[in-house]
Design a protein around this motif. Sequence first.
Motif, PDB file in Angstrom:
ATOM      1  N   GLU A 111     -21.403  66.010  56.560  1.00  0.00           N
ATOM      2  CA  GLU A 111     -21.534  66.842  55.372  1.00  0.00           C
ATOM      3  C   GLU A 111     -20.215  66.894  54.860  1.00  0.00           C
ATOM      4  O   GLU A 111     -20.308  67.612  53.565  1.00  0.00           O
ATOM      5  CB  GLU A 111     -21.163  68.641  56.778  1.00  0.00           C
ATOM      6  CG  GLU A 111     -22.635  68.549  57.489  1.00  0.00           C
ATOM      7  CD  GLU A 111     -22.122  69.640  57.983  1.00  0.00           C
ATOM      8  OE1 GLU A 111     -21.354  70.521  58.112  1.00  0.00           O
ATOM      9  OE2 GLU A 111     -23.190  70.556  58.871  1.00  0.00           O
ATOM     10  N   THR A 124     -21.686  64.298  68.911  1.00  0.00           N
ATOM     11  CA  THR A 124     -22.493  65.329  67.919  1.00  0.00           C
ATOM     12  C   THR A 124     -21.980  65.766  66.321  1.00  0.00           C
ATOM     13  O   THR A 124     -22.909  66.060  65.623  1.00  0.00           O
ATOM     14  CB  THR A 124     -23.899  66.188  68.780  1.00  0.00           C
ATOM     15  OG1 THR A 124     -23.734  65.619  70.101  1.00  0.00           O
ATOM     16  CG2 THR A 124     -24.640  66.909  68.255  1.00  0.00           C
ATOM     17  N   ARG A 127     -21.898  65.324  62.820  1.00  0.00           N
ATOM     18  CA  ARG A 127     -22.277  66.208  61.324  1.00  0.00           C
ATOM     19  C   ARG A 127     -20.599  66.460  60.707  1.00  0.00           C
ATOM     20  O   ARG A 127     -21.494  66.594  59.316  1.00  0.00           O
ATOM     21  CB  ARG A 127     -22.472  67.841  62.427  1.00  0.00           C
ATOM     22  CG  ARG A 127     -22.852  68.721  61.152  1.00  0.00           C
ATOM     23  CD  ARG A 127     -22.850  69.609  62.262  1.00  0.00           C
ATOM     24  NE  ARG A 127     -22.469  71.727  61.238  1.00  0.00           N
ATOM     25  CZ  ARG A 127     -23.056  72.232  61.491  1.00  0.00           C
ATOM     26  NH1 ARG A 127     -23.046  72.929  62.566  1.00  0.00           N
ATOM     27  NH2 ARG A 127     -23.386  73.196  60.729  1.00  0.00           N
TER      28      ARG A 127
END
Lengths: 219, 274
Positions: free
Chosen positions: B216, B208, B212
Motif C-alpha cells: 500500500e 502479513t 500489506r
Amino acid sequence: MNKERVPPLGARGQIVIIDYGAGNIQSIKFAIQRLGLTAVLSNDPEEIRNADKVIFPGVGEASSAMQKLREGGLDKVIPTLQQPVLGICLGMQLMCNYSEEGNTEGLGIFDVDVVRFPDDRVGGRESAPSADRSIKIPQIQWNSISHLTSPLFKNVAEHEFIYMVHSYYAPVTDQTIAVCEYGIPYSAAFAKANFYGTQFHPEKSSRTGEQILKNFLEL
Amino acid sequence: MRPITNNYNCNYKLKNTRLRGHKMITKRIIPCLDIKNGRTVKGTNFVNLRDAGDPVELAKIYSDTGADELVFLDISATEERRKTLSDLVLRVASQVNIPFTVGGGISSVEDVDILLKNGADKVSINSSAVKRPELINELVAKFGSQCIVVAIDAKYINGEWIVHLVGGKVPTERNLFDWAKEVEQRGAGEILFTSMDHDGTKDGFANTALARLSNELNIPIIASGGAGNIQHFKDAFTEGKADAALAASVFHFGEIPIPELKKELKTQGITVRI
C-alpha cells in the motif's frame, strides 16, 4: 615492479569541505580522519580556492541548498575551481544543469538534467494493482556500481556495493564514470576535467567508499 | 518548471556491456542497539569486547561484519539525555563507516538538528509524530525525506492493527495502515514497523501486516520484532516484502552471526550486500 609515484596522503595542501549549511558534513570530515588526514570546513571563497582538494557535500532539498550557495556567492566560486572537486549526493546534483526538484538551476558543470525516479503510483495505485512495488522512492539501499571508467575507482571492482539515498537521479551521459540501476540505469558518478561527482555517499559506503574517497584525495 | 533537455540516446556506453538487470533491491540487515545513559542496555556476549556496554565498540563490530545500517534507540529518561545522546552520536559518526539512525524521545526540529549535525544519517520519531503529526512535515521540509524515519509500534487487537505509544504500552485510536499512509503523505522517507505481538517471541516477523504495508505504500518498510532464526529474515523479505529487517538480541548474543545470515540469504536468492 612498477610502483606509481604518488605523494603520500597528507603531504599536500589543505582539504576543504564546503560548509554552506546543507548536509551531514561531519560524516565526511570523520571519514577523511579515518584515512589519517584532516579536513577543514569552510564557506570562505578564498580558503576554498586555495585548497588542494575540495569536497562539495549536500543533503536535503535542491532549491533551498542552491539558495544557500547563492547567498554565500559560492555558486560563482565552485565552477571556476581548478583543483579536484568532489560533489557528493545533492552536491553532485547541484553540479548538473538543472534539477526537477524545486525547479532548480544548477551550476552547469555536468551537462545533464536531474529528474525524479518514475513513480509507479502516478495514474493511481488502484488501476495498477500488480505494479512492481520493489522500486520505492526514495531509493534507500546498498546498490552496486558498474561501468567504472575513472581513476576515482582505482582498486574498486565492478559491482561493488555503495550506499544510495535519493529520490532524483541523473541519466547516463558521456560524462558518466559509474552506472547504477534502480528500475532504470542512471549515473552513479560523473567526471569532467577536475570535477567529480558521486550520487552515492562514499563516507557511508564502508570500505569501498573509503577506497573511493582515498582515490579522490590522491588525484 | 522548464522542460527536461536530456538526450536519452546518450546511453551508448551501456549498449555493448551487460547490466546486472536486477530489479530486486538489496535487502538491508539492521542491528538495533538500545541505549540508556550512553550505554547499551541489554548486554551482549561478544567475548572480544573491551567494554561490553560501549555502543561504539559494538557498532564497529557490526559495521565490520557486514551490517548494512545501525539503529540506536535511546531509552534514557534523565535530564542530561540530550547531551549524552548527541555526544554518543558524535563518537559513533567518527568510528563507523555505514549509515545509522538515532531514535528515542525526539520531539522537535532542534532535537533533530543537533543529532544530524553531530553525524547521524537519519532520525526516527514515534510518539511525538502521533501526538503532533505536523512534526513530520516540519522535519521533512527542513532536513529532507531521506533522513526522517517514522517508527510505528502496533498490536493486533480484535482483528485490527492498533498503533501503540510508549514502547507499545499505551494504545491509540489509530489504525496501523491509515497512520502509515498519513506518515507517507506527510513526507517521511521510511517506516520502521514493530509488531508488539511478535517482538521478543523469536517466532518470526509480522509478515502479513508487513506485506500489506509494502503493497500500500511506496516508501521503504523496515521490519522489526520477532527475529529468531535465518528463515525468519528470509520470510520477512519474501512473504513480508520488507526492504530491511531489524533485530537486536539475536545479533547481540551471537545467535545469528551477520556474515552467516547474509551468506545464507544470498544462497536462498535474496539480494544482499556481501
